[in-house]
Design an enzyme around this catalytic site. Structure first.
Site, PDB file in Angstrom:
ATOM      1  N   HIS A 154      -0.804  -0.090   5.260  1.00 49.32           N
ATOM      2  CA  HIS A 154      -0.713  -1.064   6.614  1.00 49.32           C
ATOM      3  C   HIS A 154      -0.316  -0.771   7.838  1.00 49.32           C
ATOM      4  O   HIS A 154      -0.380  -1.205   8.854  1.00 49.32           O
ATOM      5  CB  HIS A 154       0.059  -2.305   6.066  1.00 49.32           C
ATOM      6  CG  HIS A 154      -0.612  -3.198   4.765  1.00 49.32           C
ATOM      7  ND1 HIS A 154      -1.823  -4.061   5.039  1.00 49.32           N
ATOM      8  CD2 HIS A 154      -0.516  -3.005   3.559  1.00 49.32           C
ATOM      9  CE1 HIS A 154      -2.020  -4.815   3.885  1.00 49.32           C
ATOM     10  NE2 HIS A 154      -1.415  -4.016   3.014  1.00 49.32           N
ATOM     11  N   ASP A 360       0.993   0.665  16.263  1.00 49.29           N
ATOM     12  CA  ASP A 360       0.947  -0.534  15.461  1.00 49.29           C
ATOM     13  C   ASP A 360      -0.260  -0.321  14.641  1.00 49.29           C
ATOM     14  O   ASP A 360      -1.083   0.233  14.928  1.00 49.29           O
ATOM     15  CB  ASP A 360       0.922  -1.849  16.301  1.00 49.29           C
ATOM     16  CG  ASP A 360       1.292  -2.948  15.504  1.00 49.29           C
ATOM     17  OD1 ASP A 360       1.741  -2.733  14.167  1.00 49.29           O
ATOM     18  OD2 ASP A 360       1.476  -3.841  16.080  1.00 49.29           O
TER      19      ASP A 360
END
Length: 449
Positions: A154, A360
């Site tokens: 993730h 991110d």
């Protein structure tokens, strides 16, 4: 066919009435799929009930917990996961602490997870492993059970040149390659992983990696938000009232919003400096714009996070000292946690969202804002995974203060027609990335492959 989800964190929160499903993130993505299959979620232990695993209320999901000695937990989670892998994958190499004892605890913890999964596994079950805490687990499971194994990462998978800084890089890649299907948010992360596998000597053809007689597929499966939920929040009249109250609190023509965990990867400090640069370089906005920055407390026991808070507090104080007037508060800094409903009110109040992580994996806040706002402008870091998909945002380099200030000025002046055109396209893209679809797409690819 059964399903076992394995993640460091359970998808439940503790209330006075017992465990209830959490809202947002992996819980929203995976619980509906798991409930349809009456599946099992295996997570690090947080709760005990009469010596047994706590039982969630109002859920068809069975929770199985893995418990750790405190020292091992600190080495596995606080150490290797969050002081080695987290900074390395976000390119903060100066924060990486290459301590062998951290890796040894990480190995032990992954073995504990493997043993627990093997205990609950039934023939025909599919196993879906989540994230950087469990890189060794797919291979450990393949040694113990005959199952379809999926793995999803993730956060960003860094370039191979960065990843091989790790002395244990080969073992970690071998661990991940125990899966049948490996998923990432973006094609860039897929390519980075394939190059890393090739560096360690694996044969790579297209998006496949050869491991012995097996071929492991590596695919991009972007994760989105619960569009149904945020669609409701965007129309809720009570949230509309709260949004208007926030707008009055801002006391300015335009409101800029930032929302993040207080983490060094999120670029909060640089964002505040960019807002300061806006007020310095574009003095016409003084008295006409306000900035709300929400910073959710995170890992407060870690020195690096306490130091970041101190530096953020200093910049907040400097901006207030330089620009505060009797009739205008240029900045409000909210160091606290908000519910999804409360955040939706901030989204609806803000004319511009400034979401500028230094790196991110995806960034769901950007999607939440764009899907909830009626006519706002999204200013987004080009180093967030979401930038791959949200092309109609104003994309900025989060290290370029002048560039961010210029983008803010453009966002604040953007004509209504352009705002609505960009936002309409963003909403359509976000709709296509609906979070429930992510889980179904990944599992379908895993089980059909």
């Amino acid at each position: 066919m059964g399903l076992i989800i394995v993640a460091n964190r359970a998808p439940f929160r503790l209330t006075p009435e017992g465990l209830v499903p959490a809202v947002g993130g992996l819980a929203t993505a995976l619980l509906p799929v798991l409930e349809r299959r009456h599946g099992v979620w295996v997570a690090a232990g947080e709760w005990r009930e009469k010596g047994q695993a706590a039982t969630p209320r109002e859920s068809q999901v069975r929770l199985e917990q893995v418990f750790f000695p405190e020292k091992e937990w600190q080495g596995y989670y606080g150490g290797f996961s969050n002081r080695v892998l987290w900074p390395l994958c976000h390119y903060f190499l100066e924060r990486v602490e290459l301590r062998r004892e951290f890796y040894q605890d990480y190995q032990r913890a992954n073995r504990r997870f493997a043993e627990r999964v093997a205990e609950v596994f039934r023939e025909g079950d599919t196993v879906f492993v989540q994230d950087y805490h469990l890189l060794l687990l797919p291979r450990l499971l393949r040694e113990r059970i005959a199952a379809k194994i999926g793995f999803f990462f993730h956060i960003p998978w860094p370039s191979s040149g960065v990843f091989r800084i790790l002395p244990w890089g080969r073992a970690l890649v071998e661990g991940v390659l125990g899966a049948d299907l490996i998923g990432f948010h973006t094609p860039e992360y897929v390519e980075n992983f394939l190059r890393t596998a090739a560096y360690y000597g694996y044969q790579v053809e297209g998006n496949r990696v050869r491991v012995g007689e097996r071929w492991v597929r590596v695919e991009a499966h972007p994760l989105g938000i619960d569009t149904g939920r945020f669609g409701e929040l965007s129309q809720d009249p009570h949230i509309g009232l709260h949004a208007r109250a926030l707008k009055r609190l801002a006391g300015a023509e335009r409101l800029i919003l930032g929302v993040d965990r207080l983490d060094y990867t999120k670029g909060i400090l640089e964002r505040l400096l960019a807002y300061e640069r806006l007020l310095q370089s574009y003095p016409q906005w003084r008295g006409r714009v306000a900035f709300f920055q929400i910073a959710t407390p995170s890992r407060t026991s870690v020195h690096a996070y306490r130091e970041l808070k101190r530096r953020v507090d200093e910049v907040v104080g400097r901006i207030m000292g330089s620009f505060l007037r009797e009739d205008w508060v240029p900045l409000r800094y909210f160091y606290q946690t908000y519910t999804q409903e409360e955040l939706a009110a901030f989204y609806r109040a803000a004319d511009v969202a400034l979401i500028t992580p230094l790196r991110d994996g995806m960034n769901l806040v950007a999607m939440e804002y764009a899907y909830t706002t009626e006519d706002g402008v999204l200013v987004l870091s080009n180093l967030a995974g979401a930038a791959e998909y949200l092309k109609e945002a104003l994309l900025v380099n989060p290290y370029d203060l002048d560039g961010m200030a210029q983008a803010l000025d453009r966002a604040l002046r953007m004509p209504e027609g352009e705002r609505r055109e960009r936002l309409s396209a963003l909403k359509a893209r976000i709709e296509a990335l609906n979070v429930q679809g992510w889980a179904e797409r990944f599992l379908a690819s895993l089980e059909e492959g």
